[in-house]
Structures are given as C-alpha cells and as structure tokens.
Scaffold this motif. Structure first.
Motif, PDB file in Angstrom:
ATOM      1  N   GLY A  47     -12.419 -13.424 -20.170  1.00  0.00           N
ATOM      2  CA  GLY A  47     -12.821 -13.042 -21.520  1.00  0.00           C
ATOM      3  C   GLY A  47     -11.711 -12.925 -22.540  1.00  0.00           C
ATOM      4  N   GLU A  48     -11.991 -12.117 -23.555  1.00  0.00           N
ATOM      5  CA  GLU A  48     -11.106 -11.938 -24.700  1.00  0.00           C
ATOM      6  C   GLU A  48     -10.371 -10.613 -24.573  1.00  0.00           C
ATOM      7  OE1 GLU A  48     -13.064 -12.842 -28.482  1.00  0.00           O
ATOM      8  OE2 GLU A  48     -14.706 -13.704 -27.343  1.00  0.00           O
ATOM      9  N   VAL A  49      -9.064 -10.643 -24.815  1.00  0.00           N
ATOM     10  CA  VAL A  49      -8.234  -9.443 -24.693  1.00  0.00           C
ATOM     11  C   VAL A  49      -7.420  -9.290 -25.963  1.00  0.00           C
ATOM     12  CG1 VAL A  49      -6.447  -8.274 -23.359  1.00  0.00           C
ATOM     13  CG2 VAL A  49      -8.060  -9.815 -22.193  1.00  0.00           C
ATOM     14  N   ARG A  50      -7.532  -8.108 -26.570  1.00  0.00           N
ATOM     15  CA  ARG A  50      -6.699  -7.817 -27.734  1.00  0.00           C
ATOM     16  C   ARG A  50      -6.301  -6.351 -27.705  1.00  0.00           C
ATOM     17  NH1 ARG A  50      -5.888 -10.105 -33.258  1.00  0.00           N
ATOM     18  NH2 ARG A  50      -5.083  -8.424 -34.567  1.00  0.00           N
ATOM     19  N   LEU A  51      -4.986  -6.105 -27.673  1.00  0.00           N
ATOM     20  CA  LEU A  51      -4.437  -4.771 -27.819  1.00  0.00           C
ATOM     21  C   LEU A  51      -3.825  -4.681 -29.201  1.00  0.00           C
ATOM     22  CD1 LEU A  51      -2.665  -4.311 -24.356  1.00  0.00           C
ATOM     23  CD2 LEU A  51      -5.083  -4.084 -24.936  1.00  0.00           C
ATOM     24  N   ASP A  52      -4.133  -3.582 -29.913  1.00  0.00           N
ATOM     25  CA  ASP A  52      -3.802  -3.549 -31.333  1.00  0.00           C
ATOM     26  C   ASP A  52      -3.467  -2.124 -31.768  1.00  0.00           C
ATOM     27  OD1 ASP A  52      -3.469  -4.433 -33.918  1.00  0.00           O
ATOM     28  OD2 ASP A  52      -5.475  -5.275 -34.126  1.00  0.00           O
ATOM     29  N   ARG A  53      -2.767  -2.007 -32.920  1.00  0.00           N
ATOM     30  CA  ARG A  53      -2.576  -0.770 -33.658  1.00  0.00           C
ATOM     31  C   ARG A  53      -1.985   0.362 -32.822  1.00  0.00           C
ATOM     32  NH1 ARG A  53      -8.215  -0.872 -37.223  1.00  0.00           N
ATOM     33  NH2 ARG A  53      -7.922  -2.989 -38.013  1.00  0.00           N
ATOM     34  N   GLY A  54      -0.855   0.087 -32.237  1.00  0.00           N
ATOM     35  CA  GLY A  54      -0.149   1.134 -31.519  1.00  0.00           C
ATOM     36  C   GLY A  54      -0.645   1.409 -30.113  1.00  0.00           C
ATOM     37  N   THR A  55      -1.407   0.516 -29.546  1.00  0.00           N
ATOM     38  CA  THR A  55      -1.859   0.689 -28.170  1.00  0.00           C
ATOM     39  C   THR A  55      -0.667   0.602 -27.210  1.00  0.00           C
ATOM     40  OG1 THR A  55      -4.099  -0.095 -28.576  1.00  0.00           O
ATOM     41  CG2 THR A  55      -3.261  -0.349 -26.347  1.00  0.00           C
ATOM     42  N   GLN A  56      -0.672   1.456 -26.176  1.00  0.00           N
ATOM     43  CA  GLN A  56       0.413   1.493 -25.203  1.00  0.00           C
ATOM     44  C   GLN A  56      -0.123   1.281 -23.793  1.00  0.00           C
ATOM     45  OE1 GLN A  56       3.189   4.801 -25.553  1.00  0.00           O
ATOM     46  NE2 GLN A  56       2.472   5.220 -27.631  1.00  0.00           N
ATOM     47  N   VAL A  57       0.552   0.426 -23.049  1.00  0.00           N
ATOM     48  CA  VAL A  57       0.287   0.248 -21.625  1.00  0.00           C
ATOM     49  C   VAL A  57       1.514   0.784 -20.903  1.00  0.00           C
ATOM     50  CG1 VAL A  57      -0.155  -1.394 -19.768  1.00  0.00           C
ATOM     51  CG2 VAL A  57      -1.151  -1.779 -22.041  1.00  0.00           C
ATOM     52  N   GLN A  58       1.342   1.820 -20.120  1.00  0.00           N
ATOM     53  CA  GLN A  58       2.495   2.505 -19.550  1.00  0.00           C
ATOM     54  C   GLN A  58       3.058   1.832 -18.307  1.00  0.00           C
ATOM     55  OE1 GLN A  58       1.416   6.663 -19.180  1.00  0.00           O
ATOM     56  NE2 GLN A  58       1.577   6.983 -21.397  1.00  0.00           N
ATOM     57  N   ARG A  59       2.345   0.840 -17.794  1.00  0.00           N
ATOM     58  CA  ARG A  59       2.897   0.058 -16.693  1.00  0.00           C
ATOM     59  C   ARG A  59       2.840  -1.428 -17.055  1.00  0.00           C
ATOM     60  NH1 ARG A  59       1.309   1.971 -10.817  1.00  0.00           N
ATOM     61  NH2 ARG A  59       3.143   0.669 -10.418  1.00  0.00           N
ATOM     62  N   ASN A  60       2.180  -2.271 -16.252  1.00  0.00           N
ATOM     63  CA  ASN A  60       2.205  -3.721 -16.463  1.00  0.00           C
ATOM     64  C   ASN A  60       0.891  -4.221 -17.046  1.00  0.00           C
ATOM     65  OD1 ASN A  60       4.758  -3.770 -15.109  1.00  0.00           O
ATOM     66  ND2 ASN A  60       3.665  -3.759 -13.154  1.00  0.00           N
ATOM     67  N   LEU A  61       0.970  -5.307 -17.796  1.00  0.00           N
ATOM     68  CA  LEU A  61      -0.204  -6.000 -18.321  1.00  0.00           C
ATOM     69  C   LEU A  61      -0.236  -7.404 -17.736  1.00  0.00           C
ATOM     70  CD1 LEU A  61      -2.621  -6.574 -20.182  1.00  0.00           C
ATOM     71  CD2 LEU A  61      -1.000  -6.979 -22.045  1.00  0.00           C
ATOM     72  N   SER A  62      -1.343  -7.743 -17.063  1.00  0.00           N
ATOM     73  CA  SER A  62      -1.474  -9.049 -16.424  1.00  0.00           C
ATOM     74  C   SER A  62      -2.835  -9.633 -16.734  1.00  0.00           C
ATOM     75  CB  SER A  62      -1.310  -8.902 -14.904  1.00  0.00           C
ATOM     76  OG  SER A  62      -1.561 -10.135 -14.249  1.00  0.00           O
ATOM     77  N   SER A  63      -2.861 -10.856 -17.256  1.00  0.00           N
ATOM     78  CA  SER A  63      -4.126 -11.543 -17.500  1.00  0.00           C
ATOM     79  C   SER A  63      -4.065 -12.941 -16.895  1.00  0.00           C
ATOM     80  CB  SER A  63      -4.440 -11.613 -19.002  1.00  0.00           C
ATOM     81  OG  SER A  63      -3.745 -12.670 -19.632  1.00  0.00           O
ATOM     82  N   THR A  64      -5.183 -13.336 -16.290  1.00  0.00           N
ATOM     83  CA  THR A  64      -5.288 -14.663 -15.684  1.00  0.00           C
ATOM     84  C   THR A  64      -6.661 -15.241 -15.991  1.00  0.00           C
ATOM     85  OG1 THR A  64      -3.866 -13.986 -13.835  1.00  0.00           O
ATOM     86  CG2 THR A  64      -5.169 -15.991 -13.542  1.00  0.00           C
ATOM     87  N   GLY A  65      -6.688 -16.424 -16.593  1.00  0.00           N
ATOM     88  CA  GLY A  65      -7.948 -17.091 -16.858  1.00  0.00           C
ATOM     89  C   GLY A  65      -8.778 -16.470 -17.954  1.00  0.00           C
ATOM     90  N   THR A  66      -8.155 -15.772 -18.886  1.00  0.00           N
ATOM     91  CA  THR A  66      -8.895 -15.211 -20.018  1.00  0.00           C
ATOM     92  C   THR A  66      -9.155 -16.293 -21.064  1.00  0.00           C
ATOM     93  OG1 THR A  66      -6.860 -14.559 -21.146  1.00  0.00           O
ATOM     94  CG2 THR A  66      -7.880 -12.939 -19.684  1.00  0.00           C
ATOM     95  N   TYR A  67      -9.979 -15.939 -22.054  1.00  0.00           N
ATOM     96  CA  TYR A  67     -10.177 -16.848 -23.186  1.00  0.00           C
ATOM     97  C   TYR A  67      -8.947 -16.796 -24.082  1.00  0.00           C
ATOM     98  CZ  TYR A  67     -12.418 -19.197 -27.104  1.00  0.00           C
ATOM     99  OH  TYR A  67     -12.721 -20.079 -28.114  1.00  0.00           O
ATOM    100  N   TYR A  68      -8.481 -15.583 -24.375  1.00  0.00           N
ATOM    101  CA  TYR A  68      -7.168 -15.396 -24.983  1.00  0.00           C
ATOM    102  C   TYR A  68      -6.680 -13.999 -24.643  1.00  0.00           C
ATOM    103  CZ  TYR A  68      -9.673 -12.988 -28.784  1.00  0.00           C
ATOM    104  OH  TYR A  68     -10.482 -12.140 -29.508  1.00  0.00           O
ATOM    105  N   THR A  69      -5.379 -13.783 -24.745  1.00  0.00           N
ATOM    106  CA  THR A  69      -4.769 -12.469 -24.559  1.00  0.00           C
ATOM    107  C   THR A  69      -3.768 -12.265 -25.686  1.00  0.00           C
ATOM    108  OG1 THR A  69      -5.022 -12.523 -22.140  1.00  0.00           O
ATOM    109  CG2 THR A  69      -3.375 -11.012 -23.043  1.00  0.00           C
ATOM    110  N   ASP A  70      -4.062 -11.321 -26.569  1.00  0.00           N
ATOM    111  CA  ASP A  70      -3.242 -11.085 -27.756  1.00  0.00           C
ATOM    112  C   ASP A  70      -2.757  -9.650 -27.813  1.00  0.00           C
ATOM    113  OD1 ASP A  70      -3.920 -13.674 -28.390  1.00  0.00           O
ATOM    114  OD2 ASP A  70      -5.077 -13.176 -30.183  1.00  0.00           O
ATOM    115  N   LEU A  71      -1.526  -9.462 -28.288  1.00  0.00           N
ATOM    116  CA  LEU A  71      -0.970  -8.136 -28.541  1.00  0.00           C
ATOM    117  C   LEU A  71      -0.485  -8.073 -29.977  1.00  0.00           C
ATOM    118  CD1 LEU A  71      -0.565  -8.573 -25.344  1.00  0.00           C
ATOM    119  CD2 LEU A  71       1.202  -6.805 -25.561  1.00  0.00           C
ATOM    120  N   HIS A  72      -0.962  -7.084 -30.708  1.00  0.00           N
ATOM    121  CA  HIS A  72      -0.498  -6.829 -32.067  1.00  0.00           C
ATOM    122  C   HIS A  72      -0.078  -5.371 -32.176  1.00  0.00           C
ATOM    123  CE1 HIS A  72      -1.822 -10.544 -34.324  1.00  0.00           C
ATOM    124  NE2 HIS A  72      -2.462 -10.690 -33.190  1.00  0.00           N
ATOM    125  N   ASP A  73       1.156  -5.133 -32.606  1.00  0.00           N
ATOM    126  CA  ASP A  73       1.644  -3.774 -32.830  1.00  0.00           C
ATOM    127  C   ASP A  73       1.401  -2.884 -31.613  1.00  0.00           C
ATOM    128  OD1 ASP A  73       2.345  -4.413 -35.558  1.00  0.00           O
ATOM    129  OD2 ASP A  73       0.220  -4.291 -36.032  1.00  0.00           O
TER     130      ASP A  73
END
Length: 325
Positions: free
Chosen positions: A154-180
């Motif tokens: 599917g679609e992945v978007r992290l935005d507006r100060g979102t924090q991932v405190q460990r690892n981010l891994s995507s495979t076979g998504t429609y898109y994976t985007d990070l903003h701010d």
C-alpha cells in the motif's frame, strides 16, 4: 498533507453523537467489551472487540486490555489510551488521534488502513496484501512510533514531525514517503511501484533504496513531489536498480552515496554535502518542475481514501448508537 496522499483522507470524518458499549456475556476472566456505536470518557476494564462490519467511535476512552477490529470493522479513537495492542483484520480500519497505544499495532493482509495523528504507538506492522484485492495504507502525522515500522503493502506517508524510534522498512508498497520526519534507525525502501520521496527529514542510520519502479526523490526539485528542503543522513545512502529517475538535492550525507544500476542515471546536485563521496553513475543535474504539478494527485488521492473511511465509520457508529438508545 500536500502532494501524493489526499484520496484516502477525504472520506472518514464527522461528528460523533451517541454512546453504546455492549459487553459480551462471558466469564469474568474472559470478559470482552463489544463496541458497536460510540463511547465516551469511560474505562474499559478488559479487551475491546469491534465486530465484523461494524463501526466503533470512542472519545476519551481508556482500554486496559487489547483491541481487535474484525474484518470490515472500523475503530475511530480520539483522546484515548490502549494499554495493550491493536490488531486490525482484513478490510479493517484504525483511526487514532491524540491517542496512546502502549503495545503494537498490526494491520492484517488486505487491511484497509491505519491513520495516526498526534498519536503514540508501539511497533507498527502492515502485512503484505497477498491475494487480497484491497491495498492498505499507513499515514502518520505528528506521531511517535516507539519501535520498528514494517510495511509490506500500500501507501506509506510519514509527515509533520513523525518519529520512528527504531527502523523503518518497506517492501512492495505503492509508495513510501517521508516529509519532515525522523527515523532513529535504518531506512529501507524496496520495490515500491511508484517510488519514494524523502524531504525535510532525518535518518540516523544507513538508508537503502533498491528496485523502486517510479523513481526516488531525496530532497526538493524532483519529479515526484514538491517540498522545500533536503535532509540529514547519518550513515551511507544507497540508491540502486531504480527506474523512473533519481534526484538527490540539498542533503547532508554523513557517509557515502552509492548510485548504481539506475535508469536513467541519478542526478546528484552540487549543493549536496556528501562526506564519503559519490560512487556510481550520475547525470548532469536538471530540474523538472513541470512534472511536479501532476504529483499532487498522488497525495490528494491518498487523503481522500482515509477521509472517506473515517466519515463513514463515524456516521455508522453514531447511527448504531442512536438505534440502541
């Protein structure tokens, strides 16, 4: 959310009115609260269950156990807390705003989606859709994930100060985007159908982009989305085997940049600060501003999809509550 994600978020939001929590008649040790309708600022002293095809909308509710959203169910939580985990079945939907989930959040294969806003959760997992016809989504704004984010569809978007405190891994998504946004571990984006955009964000660990079909845009002035700035990369950045174009603009990379096997060759702007140098093939930098106009449709489509589901879920929950009063 400008850019690639509006279709999902324009369908799932309205005012919640009535209040019904139905308790399943089981032994005390196995007590489960069934939610059909709406609930307010109460404490649920056990697990919560949203039945298949039903909607539950909660405001200010504390759930001391785990939460299960059955197939086709909807759970909208505002200002709440879940002491355990949240599991969402196929075609299920979780919408959490100003809410804390102490445990993990898991979206099953073919799940509709997860929307987090001003939320805190444990590990977030979106299963690959497999043979399901529904393609999932994970959207997060101003939220914190105290663990890994692992997405397989599917679609992945992290935005507006979102924090991932460990690892981010995507495979076979429609898109994976990070903003701010900020990833405190590694970032891996593999085989996305329409690529990946990272703007105004920081990644502390190594970043790997490979096999993405729609291109990779790291920083502004790319063809996929509009944004104002590049980002900070604490380790090596590798962008390989990508079709659709690769642009790297206005970034600080505290490691080596590897760009190999991309078609066309990567465009690495002169304004990048790359401590470990560049390895691989790169083309002269050009700016494709016209292509960015069409990119807005991607985010618009995504936001509308989640908004439709939220509105529908709240309206169904309200109607169910009124019917039971």
């Amino acid at each position: 959310m400008p850019g690639r994600t509006v279709a999902k978020l324009a369908t799932v939001s309205a005012v919640i009115a009535a209040s019904v929590l139905a308790v399943a008649p089981t032994a005390h040790a196995d007590l489960v609260t069934h939610c059909i309708g709406t609930g307010g600022a109460v404490t649920v002293p056990n697990d919560l269950y949203v039945p298949a095809g039903e909607s539950c909308a909660l405001t200010g509710t504390t759930i001391t156990g785990n939460v299960t959203v059955a197939a086709g169910g909807n759970l909208v939580v505002t200002g709440g807390r879940v002491s355990g985990e949240v599991r969402v079945a196929a075609d299920g939907y979780l919408d959490a705003t100003d809410t804390t989930v102490d445990g993990q959040v898991v979206l099953a294969a073919g799940g509709y989606g997860i929307f987090l806003k001003d939320a805190q959760t444990g590990t977030v997992t979106v299963r690959p859709k497999g043979s399901a016809t529904i393609d999932s989504f994970l959207f997060a704004e101003e939220s914190t994930v105290a663990g890994n984010v692992t997405v397989g569809a599917g679609e992945v978007r992290l935005d507006r100060g979102t924090q991932v405190q460990r690892n981010l891994s995507s495979t076979g998504t429609y898109y994976t985007d990070l903003h701010d946004s900020f990833v405190d571990g590694t970032l891996s984006v593999l085989n996305s159908a329409t690529g990946s955009v990272v703007c105004g964000s920081a990644v502390r660990g190594k970043a790997t982009f490979a096999g993405n079909l729609g291109g990779v845009q790291v920083g502004p002035n790319g063809a996929l989305d509009s944004c104002a700035s590049g980002g900070y990369w604490g380790g090596d950045v590798s962008i390989t085997s990508t079709t659709g174009g690769v642009t790297i603009d206005d970034n600080i990379i505290n490691g080596q940049l590897t760009v190999t096997g991309n078609d066309p060759a990567a465009q690495v702007a002169a304004n990048n600060r790359i401590r470990g140098g560049v390895t691989g093939d790169q083309a002269a930098t050009t700016t494709n501003r016209a292509a960015r106009v069409a990119a807005g449709d991607r985010e618009d489509a995504g936001d509308q999809r989640a908004e439709v589901r939220r509105t529908s879920a709240v309206q169904e929950a309200t109607a169910a509550g009124v019917a039971r009063l």
